[in-house]
Enzyme design. Structure first.
Site, PDB file in Angstrom:
ATOM      1  N   LYS A 154       0.799  -1.019  -0.165  1.00  0.00           N
ATOM      2  CA  LYS A 154       0.034   0.127   0.037  1.00  0.00           C
ATOM      3  C   LYS A 154       0.934   1.174   0.119  1.00  0.00           C
ATOM      4  O   LYS A 154       2.312   1.057   0.103  1.00  0.00           O
ATOM      5  CB  LYS A 154      -0.927  -0.152   1.294  1.00  0.00           C
ATOM      6  CG  LYS A 154      -1.867  -1.187   1.096  1.00  0.00           C
ATOM      7  CD  LYS A 154      -2.926  -1.181   2.402  1.00  0.00           C
ATOM      8  CE  LYS A 154      -3.751  -2.401   2.548  1.00  0.00           C
ATOM      9  NZ  LYS A 154      -4.738  -2.606   3.693  1.00  0.00           N
ATOM     10  N   TYR A 202     -11.989  -2.686  -3.504  1.00  0.00           N
ATOM     11  CA  TYR A 202     -12.533  -2.961  -2.197  1.00  0.00           C
ATOM     12  C   TYR A 202     -14.304  -2.838  -2.316  1.00  0.00           C
ATOM     13  O   TYR A 202     -14.696  -2.682  -1.296  1.00  0.00           O
ATOM     14  CB  TYR A 202     -12.085  -1.806  -1.203  1.00  0.00           C
ATOM     15  CG  TYR A 202     -10.708  -1.977  -0.616  1.00  0.00           C
ATOM     16  CD1 TYR A 202     -10.501  -3.249   0.057  1.00  0.00           C
ATOM     17  CD2 TYR A 202      -9.744  -1.332  -0.728  1.00  0.00           C
ATOM     18  CE1 TYR A 202      -9.161  -3.504   0.609  1.00  0.00           C
ATOM     19  CE2 TYR A 202      -8.228  -1.516  -0.410  1.00  0.00           C
ATOM     20  CZ  TYR A 202      -8.001  -2.549   0.535  1.00  0.00           C
ATOM     21  OH  TYR A 202      -6.999  -2.922   0.952  1.00  0.00           O
ATOM     22  N   PHE A 243     -15.769   3.234   7.092  1.00  0.00           N
ATOM     23  CA  PHE A 243     -14.182   3.405   6.708  1.00  0.00           C
ATOM     24  C   PHE A 243     -14.047   3.441   5.178  1.00  0.00           C
ATOM     25  O   PHE A 243     -13.225   3.697   5.066  1.00  0.00           O
ATOM     26  CB  PHE A 243     -13.465   2.414   7.518  1.00  0.00           C
ATOM     27  CG  PHE A 243     -13.470   1.019   7.043  1.00  0.00           C
ATOM     28  CD1 PHE A 243     -13.218   0.467   6.084  1.00  0.00           C
ATOM     29  CD2 PHE A 243     -14.505   0.188   7.934  1.00  0.00           C
ATOM     30  CE1 PHE A 243     -13.329  -1.180   5.492  1.00  0.00           C
ATOM     31  CE2 PHE A 243     -14.596  -1.217   7.452  1.00  0.00           C
ATOM     32  CZ  PHE A 243     -14.069  -1.905   6.344  1.00  0.00           C
ATOM     33  N   ARG A 289      -1.504 -14.677   3.816  1.00  0.00           N
ATOM     34  CA  ARG A 289      -2.019 -13.485   4.773  1.00  0.00           C
ATOM     35  C   ARG A 289      -1.600 -13.973   5.926  1.00  0.00           C
ATOM     36  O   ARG A 289      -1.210 -13.137   6.759  1.00  0.00           O
ATOM     37  CB  ARG A 289      -3.653 -14.383   4.661  1.00  0.00           C
ATOM     38  CG  ARG A 289      -4.402 -13.629   3.618  1.00  0.00           C
ATOM     39  CD  ARG A 289      -5.085 -12.416   3.710  1.00  0.00           C
ATOM     40  NE  ARG A 289      -6.126 -12.487   4.606  1.00  0.00           N
ATOM     41  CZ  ARG A 289      -7.008 -11.399   4.708  1.00  0.00           C
ATOM     42  NH1 ARG A 289      -6.938 -10.457   3.976  1.00  0.00           N
ATOM     43  NH2 ARG A 289      -7.931 -11.467   5.577  1.00  0.00           N
ATOM     44  N   THR A 320      -5.592  -7.835  10.512  1.00  0.00           N
ATOM     45  CA  THR A 320      -6.046  -6.543   9.817  1.00  0.00           C
ATOM     46  C   THR A 320      -5.357  -5.234  10.742  1.00  0.00           C
ATOM     47  O   THR A 320      -4.855  -4.491  10.131  1.00  0.00           O
ATOM     48  CB  THR A 320      -7.472  -6.379   9.619  1.00  0.00           C
ATOM     49  OG1 THR A 320      -7.898  -7.595   8.982  1.00  0.00           O
ATOM     50  CG2 THR A 320      -7.953  -4.940   8.860  1.00  0.00           C
ATOM     51  N   ARG A 355       2.770  -6.760   8.941  1.00  0.00           N
ATOM     52  CA  ARG A 355       2.116  -5.957  10.003  1.00  0.00           C
ATOM     53  C   ARG A 355       2.567  -5.714  11.331  1.00  0.00           C
ATOM     54  O   ARG A 355       2.734  -4.511  11.854  1.00  0.00           O
ATOM     55  CB  ARG A 355       0.568  -6.088   9.732  1.00  0.00           C
ATOM     56  CG  ARG A 355      -0.190  -5.813   8.453  1.00  0.00           C
ATOM     57  CD  ARG A 355      -1.506  -6.031   8.153  1.00  0.00           C
ATOM     58  NE  ARG A 355      -1.974  -5.710   7.295  1.00  0.00           N
ATOM     59  CZ  ARG A 355      -3.179  -6.242   6.498  1.00  0.00           C
ATOM     60  NH1 ARG A 355      -3.962  -7.148   7.478  1.00  0.00           N
ATOM     61  NH2 ARG A 355      -3.771  -5.750   5.379  1.00  0.00           N
ATOM     62  N   ASN A 383      -1.942  -0.013   7.192  1.00  0.00           N
ATOM     63  CA  ASN A 383      -1.449  -1.362   7.495  1.00  0.00           C
ATOM     64  C   ASN A 383      -0.643  -1.990   6.399  1.00  0.00           C
ATOM     65  O   ASN A 383      -0.411  -3.378   6.395  1.00  0.00           O
ATOM     66  CB  ASN A 383      -2.354  -2.202   8.055  1.00  0.00           C
ATOM     67  CG  ASN A 383      -3.602  -2.390   6.996  1.00  0.00           C
ATOM     68  OD1 ASN A 383      -3.539  -1.932   5.952  1.00  0.00           O
ATOM     69  ND2 ASN A 383      -4.582  -3.188   7.403  1.00  0.00           N
ATOM     70  N   HIS A 389      -1.778  -5.343   1.332  1.00  0.00           N
ATOM     71  CA  HIS A 389      -2.919  -6.129   1.019  1.00  0.00           C
ATOM     72  C   HIS A 389      -2.727  -7.393   0.515  1.00  0.00           C
ATOM     73  O   HIS A 389      -1.621  -7.813  -0.131  1.00  0.00           O
ATOM     74  CB  HIS A 389      -3.777  -5.704   0.021  1.00  0.00           C
ATOM     75  CG  HIS A 389      -4.902  -6.436  -0.366  1.00  0.00           C
ATOM     76  ND1 HIS A 389      -5.966  -6.564   0.167  1.00  0.00           N
ATOM     77  CD2 HIS A 389      -4.736  -7.152  -1.620  1.00  0.00           C
ATOM     78  CE1 HIS A 389      -6.669  -7.546  -0.742  1.00  0.00           C
ATOM     79  NE2 HIS A 389      -5.982  -7.902  -1.849  1.00  0.00           N
ATOM     80  N   GLU A 417      -9.156 -10.201  -8.111  1.00  0.00           N
ATOM     81  CA  GLU A 417      -8.240  -9.198  -7.956  1.00  0.00           C
ATOM     82  C   GLU A 417      -7.143  -9.289  -9.264  1.00  0.00           C
ATOM     83  O   GLU A 417      -6.685  -8.256  -9.567  1.00  0.00           O
ATOM     84  CB  GLU A 417      -7.724  -9.277  -6.696  1.00  0.00           C
ATOM     85  CG  GLU A 417      -8.728  -8.814  -5.381  1.00  0.00           C
ATOM     86  CD  GLU A 417      -8.210  -9.096  -3.991  1.00  0.00           C
ATOM     87  OE1 GLU A 417      -7.070  -9.561  -4.024  1.00  0.00           O
ATOM     88  OE2 GLU A 417      -9.143  -9.108  -3.116  1.00  0.00           O
TER      89      GLU A 417
HETATM   90  P1  RTP Z   1      -6.723  -5.755   3.132  1.00  0.00           P
HETATM   91  O1  RTP Z   1      -8.060  -6.327   2.263  1.00  0.00           O
HETATM   92  O2  RTP Z   1      -6.399  -4.326   2.621  1.00  0.00           O
HETATM   93  O3  RTP Z   1      -5.655  -6.780   2.764  1.00  0.00           O
HETATM   94  O4  RTP Z   1      -7.038  -5.754   4.818  1.00  0.00           O
HETATM   95  P2  RTP Z   1      -7.777  -7.048   5.279  1.00  0.00           P
HETATM   96  O5  RTP Z   1      -8.283  -8.150   4.549  1.00  0.00           O
HETATM   97  O6  RTP Z   1      -6.936  -7.406   6.513  1.00  0.00           O
HETATM   98  O7  RTP Z   1      -8.813  -6.312   6.024  1.00  0.00           O
HETATM   99  P3  RTP Z   1     -10.599  -6.035   5.400  1.00  0.00           P
HETATM  100  O8  RTP Z   1     -11.501  -6.577   6.459  1.00  0.00           O
HETATM  101  O9  RTP Z   1     -10.459  -6.535   4.018  1.00  0.00           O
HETATM  102  O10 RTP Z   1     -10.419  -4.376   5.417  1.00  0.00           O
HETATM  103  C1  RTP Z   1      -9.905  -3.757   4.498  1.00  0.00           C
HETATM  104  C2  RTP Z   1      -9.008  -2.524   4.837  1.00  0.00           C
HETATM  105  O11 RTP Z   1     -10.025  -1.579   5.467  1.00  0.00           O
HETATM  106  C3  RTP Z   1      -9.544  -1.075   6.672  1.00  0.00           C
HETATM  107  N1  RTP Z   1     -10.304  -1.218   7.758  1.00  0.00           N
HETATM  108  N2  RTP Z   1     -10.653  -0.405   8.696  1.00  0.00           N
HETATM  109  N3  RTP Z   1     -13.221  -0.820  11.106  1.00  0.00           N
HETATM  110  C4  RTP Z   1     -12.337  -0.133  10.399  1.00  0.00           C
HETATM  111  O12 RTP Z   1     -11.874   0.834  10.759  1.00  0.00           O
HETATM  112  C5  RTP Z   1     -11.589  -0.971   9.373  1.00  0.00           C
HETATM  113  N4  RTP Z   1     -11.697  -2.322   9.214  1.00  0.00           N
HETATM  114  C6  RTP Z   1     -10.853  -2.297   7.874  1.00  0.00           C
HETATM  115  C7  RTP Z   1      -8.080  -1.585   6.987  1.00  0.00           C
HETATM  116  O13 RTP Z   1      -7.131  -0.560   6.483  1.00  0.00           O
HETATM  117  C8  RTP Z   1      -8.198  -2.755   6.029  1.00  0.00           C
HETATM  118  O14 RTP Z   1      -6.755  -3.189   5.627  1.00  0.00           O
HETATM  119 MG    MG Z   2      -9.474  -7.663   2.823  1.00  0.00          MG
END
Ligand code: RTP
Ligand code: MG
Length: 149
Positions: free
Chosen positions: A11, A51, A59, A87, A93, A104, A114, A117, A128
């Protein structure tokens, strides 16, 4: 063996902080194969499509602003169980909940910064990769493969 592919993206914070080299090194050293790599700016439409599962969540606008705020390093990595293992290497996350030794957990503090991705399922990875690499991927078989599997 079914060989999986995953979409992994450093990112804008990871690019700005000079973490691209370390992240590539981790996947290479583990034995995964690099199939696609490019540094690119992301427009709003691509960020929203990437996304799309989070559209409507509180968010979401900040997330799209962040992903479009500077170049990202888009990659495709291939190998046994790369989606789940990729992952695990990334961590949780929220970087605060990520173990040391994960990307992370080693570099992050904030949920919204973070660093990286990784696709969350084989189906997401397929979607993707098509979205980020419409031009296709490199075709090659690394000579080291029999020493890894
Ligand atoms: P990514 O898709 O970016 O790899 O992250 P992830 O799977 O670990 O988490 P995901 O649930 O897909 O969320 C995407 C990104 O959104 C932000 N986020 N903020 N509650 C919150 O404030 C919140 N939840 C998610 C995070 O930056 C996350 O990486
Ligand atoms: Mg995700």
């Amino acid at each position: 063996m079914v060989t999986e592919q995953s979409f992994i993206m450093v990112k804008p914070d990871g690019v700005q902080r000079g973490l691209v080299g370390d992240i590539i090194k981790r996947y290479e050293q583990r034995g995964y194969t690099l199939k696609g790599l490019k540094l690119m700016n992301v427009d709003k439409s691509l960020a929203e499509k990437h996304y799309e599962e989070h559209q409507g969540k509180p968010f979401f606008p900040k997330l799209v602003d962040f992903i479009t705020s500077g170049p990202v390093c888009a990659m495709v990595w291939e190998g046994k169980n790369i989606v789940a293992a990729g992952r695990t290497m990334i961590g949780a996350t929220n970087p605060q909940a990520s173990a040391p030794g994960t990307i992370r957990g080693d570099y992050g503090i904030d949920m919204g910064r973070n660093i990286i991705h990784g696709s969350d399922s084989v189906e997401s990875a397929r979607r993707e990769i098509g979205l980020w690499f419409p031009e296709g991927l490199a075709e090659w078989t690394p000579v080291a493969k029999p020493w890894i599997y």
